[in-house]
Design a protein around this motif. Structure first.
Motif, PDB file in Angstrom:
ATOM      1  N   ALA A  40       0.862  -1.064   0.030  1.00 45.83           N
ATOM      2  CA  ALA A  40      -0.120   0.126   0.073  1.00 45.83           C
ATOM      3  C   ALA A  40       0.513   1.101  -0.295  1.00 45.83           C
ATOM      4  O   ALA A  40       1.871   1.199   0.436  1.00 45.83           O
ATOM      5  N   GLY A  41       0.432   2.123  -0.350  1.00 47.07           N
ATOM      6  CA  GLY A  41       0.902   3.364  -0.389  1.00 47.07           C
ATOM      7  C   GLY A  41       0.167   4.886  -0.548  1.00 47.07           C
ATOM      8  O   GLY A  41      -0.684   4.182  -0.864  1.00 47.07           O
ATOM      9  N   PHE A  42       0.982   5.863  -0.168  1.00 45.97           N
ATOM     10  CA  PHE A  42      -0.338   6.931  -0.541  1.00 45.97           C
ATOM     11  C   PHE A  42       0.939   7.870  -0.674  1.00 45.97           C
ATOM     12  O   PHE A  42       1.518   8.191  -0.791  1.00 45.97           O
ATOM     13  N   VAL A  43       0.053   8.895  -1.638  1.00 48.48           N
ATOM     14  CA  VAL A  43       0.796   9.823  -2.438  1.00 48.48           C
ATOM     15  C   VAL A  43       0.588  11.776  -2.405  1.00 48.48           C
ATOM     16  O   VAL A  43      -0.727  11.220  -2.276  1.00 48.48           O
ATOM     17  N   ILE A  99       4.943   9.190   0.362  1.00 42.82           N
ATOM     18  CA  ILE A  99       5.386   9.955   1.798  1.00 42.82           C
ATOM     19  C   ILE A  99       5.811   8.513   2.192  1.00 42.82           C
ATOM     20  O   ILE A  99       6.197   8.644   3.460  1.00 42.82           O
ATOM     21  N   ALA A 100       4.804   7.588   1.855  1.00 42.61           N
ATOM     22  CA  ALA A 100       4.207   6.442   2.708  1.00 42.61           C
ATOM     23  C   ALA A 100       4.115   5.429   1.617  1.00 42.61           C
ATOM     24  O   ALA A 100       2.582   4.958   1.235  1.00 42.61           O
ATOM     25  N   ALA A 101       4.630   4.189   2.357  1.00 43.27           N
ATOM     26  CA  ALA A 101       4.057   2.631   1.811  1.00 43.27           C
ATOM     27  C   ALA A 101       4.742   1.939   2.380  1.00 43.27           C
ATOM     28  O   ALA A 101       5.764   2.313   3.542  1.00 43.27           O
ATOM     29  N   THR A 102       3.694   0.433   2.233  1.00 46.36           N
ATOM     30  CA  THR A 102       4.590  -0.660   3.241  1.00 46.36           C
ATOM     31  C   THR A 102       4.451  -1.934   2.334  1.00 46.36           C
ATOM     32  O   THR A 102       3.993  -1.557   0.940  1.00 46.36           O
ATOM     33  N   GLY A 103       4.738  -2.397   2.714  1.00 49.95           N
ATOM     34  CA  GLY A 103       4.998  -3.830   2.184  1.00 49.95           C
ATOM     35  C   GLY A 103       5.234  -4.064   0.494  1.00 49.95           C
ATOM     36  O   GLY A 103       6.921  -3.601   0.294  1.00 49.95           O
ATOM     37  N   ALA A 104       5.011  -4.728   0.333  1.00 52.36           N
ATOM     38  CA  ALA A 104       5.829  -4.864  -1.748  1.00 52.36           C
ATOM     39  C   ALA A 104       6.263  -3.219  -1.877  1.00 52.36           C
ATOM     40  O   ALA A 104       6.927  -2.916  -2.779  1.00 52.36           O
ATOM     41  N   CYS A 105       5.353  -2.234  -2.118  1.00 48.68           N
ATOM     42  CA  CYS A 105       5.264  -1.114  -2.261  1.00 48.68           C
ATOM     43  C   CYS A 105       6.552  -0.047  -0.952  1.00 48.68           C
ATOM     44  O   CYS A 105       6.484   1.115  -1.465  1.00 48.68           O
ATOM     45  N   ALA A 106       6.708  -0.624  -0.110  1.00 51.53           N
ATOM     46  CA  ALA A 106       8.192   0.059   0.392  1.00 51.53           C
ATOM     47  C   ALA A 106       9.174   1.213   0.141  1.00 51.53           C
ATOM     48  O   ALA A 106       9.727   2.139   0.251  1.00 51.53           O
ATOM     49  N   GLY A 107       9.730   0.307  -1.283  1.00 51.18           N
ATOM     50  CA  GLY A 107      11.207   0.240  -1.530  1.00 51.18           C
ATOM     51  C   GLY A 107      10.641   1.988  -2.116  1.00 51.18           C
ATOM     52  O   GLY A 107      11.826   2.879  -2.897  1.00 51.18           O
ATOM     53  N   ALA A 108       9.138   2.574  -2.848  1.00 51.49           N
ATOM     54  CA  ALA A 108       9.037   3.558  -3.354  1.00 51.49           C
ATOM     55  C   ALA A 108       8.827   4.389  -2.597  1.00 51.49           C
ATOM     56  O   ALA A 108       9.126   5.262  -3.299  1.00 51.49           O
ATOM     57  N   ILE A 109       9.449   4.273  -1.088  1.00 49.31           N
ATOM     58  CA  ILE A 109       9.056   6.025  -0.369  1.00 49.31           C
ATOM     59  C   ILE A 109      10.548   7.182  -0.845  1.00 49.31           C
ATOM     60  O   ILE A 109      11.289   6.570  -1.562  1.00 49.31           O
ATOM     61  N   GLY A 110       9.748   8.118  -1.214  1.00 47.62           N
ATOM     62  CA  GLY A 110      10.421   9.296  -1.510  1.00 47.62           C
ATOM     63  C   GLY A 110      10.243   9.176  -3.473  1.00 47.62           C
ATOM     64  O   GLY A 110      10.794  10.552  -4.203  1.00 47.62           O
ATOM     65  N   ARG A 111      10.196   8.260  -3.739  1.00 45.96           N
ATOM     66  CA  ARG A 111       9.408   8.154  -5.462  1.00 45.96           C
ATOM     67  C   ARG A 111       8.585   9.694  -5.917  1.00 45.96           C
ATOM     68  O   ARG A 111       7.874  10.098  -5.415  1.00 45.96           O
ATOM     69  N   GLU A 165       5.666   6.353 -14.073  1.00 46.32           N
ATOM     70  CA  GLU A 165       6.510   5.834 -13.949  1.00 46.32           C
ATOM     71  C   GLU A 165       6.909   5.243 -11.611  1.00 46.32           C
ATOM     72  O   GLU A 165       6.857   3.591 -11.846  1.00 46.32           O
ATOM     73  N   PHE A 166       5.777   4.977 -11.665  1.00 46.58           N
ATOM     74  CA  PHE A 166       5.577   4.120 -10.060  1.00 46.58           C
ATOM     75  C   PHE A 166       4.980   2.975 -10.694  1.00 46.58           C
ATOM     76  O   PHE A 166       5.036   1.809 -10.127  1.00 46.58           O
ATOM     77  N   ALA A 167       3.770   2.567 -11.242  1.00 48.92           N
ATOM     78  CA  ALA A 167       2.667   2.018 -10.990  1.00 48.92           C
ATOM     79  C   ALA A 167       4.546   0.710 -12.268  1.00 48.92           C
ATOM     80  O   ALA A 167       4.318  -0.062 -11.464  1.00 48.92           O
ATOM     81  N   ARG A 168       5.026   1.213 -13.067  1.00 51.85           N
ATOM     82  CA  ARG A 168       5.935   0.281 -13.951  1.00 51.85           C
ATOM     83  C   ARG A 168       6.802   0.214 -12.826  1.00 51.85           C
ATOM     84  O   ARG A 168       7.589  -1.226 -12.931  1.00 51.85           O
ATOM     85  N   GLN A 169       7.362   0.830 -11.961  1.00 48.76           N
ATOM     86  CA  GLN A 169       8.487   0.208 -10.894  1.00 48.76           C
ATOM     87  C   GLN A 169       7.901  -1.386  -9.675  1.00 48.76           C
ATOM     88  O   GLN A 169       8.748  -1.984 -10.295  1.00 48.76           O
ATOM     89  N   ILE A 170       6.557  -1.397  -9.792  1.00 51.33           N
ATOM     90  CA  ILE A 170       6.186  -2.167  -8.748  1.00 51.33           C
ATOM     91  C   ILE A 170       5.480  -3.059  -9.917  1.00 51.33           C
ATOM     92  O   ILE A 170       5.866  -4.266  -9.071  1.00 51.33           O
ATOM     93  N   GLU A 171       5.698  -3.405 -10.705  1.00 51.21           N
ATOM     94  CA  GLU A 171       4.852  -4.444 -11.866  1.00 51.21           C
ATOM     95  C   GLU A 171       6.005  -5.401 -11.980  1.00 51.21           C
ATOM     96  O   GLU A 171       5.431  -6.145 -11.931  1.00 51.21           O
ATOM     97  N   GLY A 172       6.946  -4.987 -11.224  1.00 59.36           N
ATOM     98  CA  GLY A 172       8.587  -5.339 -11.584  1.00 59.36           C
ATOM     99  C   GLY A 172       7.804  -7.372 -10.736  1.00 59.36           C
ATOM    100  O   GLY A 172       8.545  -8.097 -10.892  1.00 59.36           O
ATOM    101  N   GLY A 173       6.950  -7.265  -9.251  1.00 56.91           N
ATOM    102  CA  GLY A 173       6.651  -8.500  -8.444  1.00 56.91           C
ATOM    103  C   GLY A 173       5.193  -8.967  -9.435  1.00 56.91           C
ATOM    104  O   GLY A 173       5.160  -8.741  -9.741  1.00 56.91           O
TER     105      GLY A 173
END
Length: 398
Positions: free
Chosen positions: A47-50, A60-72, A97-105
């Protein structure tokens, strides 16, 4: 994903959030708890919050599979969320870009909801599901809408939100005044050293000997590099769009580049660097190789400034899906969660006491973010478990 939302977890989670707010917790920590609650209640993989800023958004906040995207940094999703309060989107239909990034899983669907204060969309809350998960039903939509409404309400009442919003004009002017004063000092220091060693070479060439002359040349070179990096910071800060010059982008060897950047640091700072878990080889990163020395210097100098002189500064690197990341970690005073986004603003410092203890123009991290984002990467800060701060930079894989 469960057939229905976990309503017991929803109730417990909302009570826990209210308890934390009543205990004085504000800003980003509360947002992070709400994002975690959304993932847990809906059974998502992440999950994430933009948070929305003028012209763009930032995770600015993300958890689970999205945690690495904080700051994006991401495109604003106003147009997608204008029709209804929630929206279910297959990730392969998105172009950001964010959708493409997390789509890797194995993530397959995104359920998003807008967060509003009156008629203003302040952000959007997203939960991500895997390919094997059932499609979210009406109850999942309703629960996410409820949590997004809570987040919108927080933005209406909490003074620490928005996290990365514009500062008020008085504070901006105060910081500009501080910038002029401190920058004058920062420019004077390397210039004075360069002139001093150049005069020594001119007046005492024969008496210095080979070793003395080589040391003088080394110091002049190091201070000239420091001066060049400072000028980069000034040029980026005085441009409204933050654009700064750079070399051409292309594939490069990240571990080798990091080691070279460390070798260019002053000797006393270089001795504190621990190259912890930097593999000999990684897939190539894609970006501007020459910028990495500036990025590493700024992050390491920042770590040095806010940590005791006898503590290590760790540098590590790794491959993480479609990105390569490196981290600079110190064991200093740490950063408050509510400050992690403000730290990237031009001229920002935590407070007057902080300025007296750690003088600077407040441009280093601003420059780092501009350099990294120009390469389609992103950078984030977070408190280190056990004390200190971790800065993480992610760059695209070539």
């Amino acid at each position: 994903m469960p057939e229905r939302p976990d309503y017991a977890a929803l109730t417990r989670g909302q009570i826990a959030v209210l308890d934390r707010i009543n205990a004085g917790e504000t800003g980003l920590p509360v947002v992070q708890r709400m994002v975690r609650l959304a993932q847990d209640v809906l059974g998502g993989r992440g999950a994430g919050f933009v948070e929305y800023l003028p012209g763009h958004g930032r995770i600015i906040a993300a958890t689970g599979a999205c945690a690495g995207a904080i700051g994006r940094r991401v495109d604003r999703a106003d147009s997608r969320l204008r029709g209804g309060r929630t929206l279910l989107v297959p990730l392969n239909s998105l172009n950001d870009e964010f959708a493409r990034q997390i789509e890797g899983g194995d993530l397959h669907r995104m359920l998003g909801a807008r967060c509003e204060v009156g008629d203003t969309i302040v952000g959007s809350l997203h939960v991500y599901f895997g390919e094997d998960d059932e499609e979210p039903g009406t109850e999942h939509h309703a629960v996410l809408e409820l949590l997004a409404t809570h987040l919108g309400r927080l933005y209406a009442v909490q003074p620490d939100l928005p996290v990365a919003g514009d500062a008020d004009q008085a504070r901006r002017q105060e910081n500009r005044d501080l910038w002029v004063a401190v920058t004058s000092h920062e420019l004077r220091t390397p210039v004075t050293v360069i002139k001093g060693y150049a005069d020594t070479l001119k007046n005492h060439w024969d008496s210095l000997g080979d070793e003395g002359r080589q040391e003088a040349v080394r110091v002049i070179g190091a201070r000239a590099g420091e001066l060049a990096r400072l000028l980069d910071r000034l040029l980026s800060a005085t441009s409204e769009d933050g654009e700064i010059g750079g070399g051409p982008a292309g594939p490069f060897d990240l571990p080798e580049t990091l080691r070279s950047a460390v070798d260019e640091l002053p000797a006393d700072l270089r001795r504190r660097i621990v190259l912890h878990d930097v593999p000999a080889e990684l897939p190539k990163a894609y970006g501007e190789r020459d910028s990495i020395a500036t990025i590493v210097t700024e992050l390491v100098t920042n770590a040095e400034k806010y940590s005791p002189p006898d503590t290590p500064i760790e540098l590590c690197a790794a491959l993480d899906g479609d990105t390569l990341r490196f981290r600079v970690t110190d064991r200093g005073i740490g950063i408050q969660p509510e400050h992690v986004e403000h730290a990237f603003e031009r001229y920002w410092q935590a407070g007057s006491a902080d300025r007296r203890r750690h003088p600077g123009a407040g441009l280093g991290l601003y420059l780092v973010r501009r350099l990294v984002e120009r390469q389609n990467g992103w950078v984030s800060l977070r408190p280190r478990a056990g004390g200190g701060t971790t800065a993480e930079v992610r760059l695209p894989r070539a």
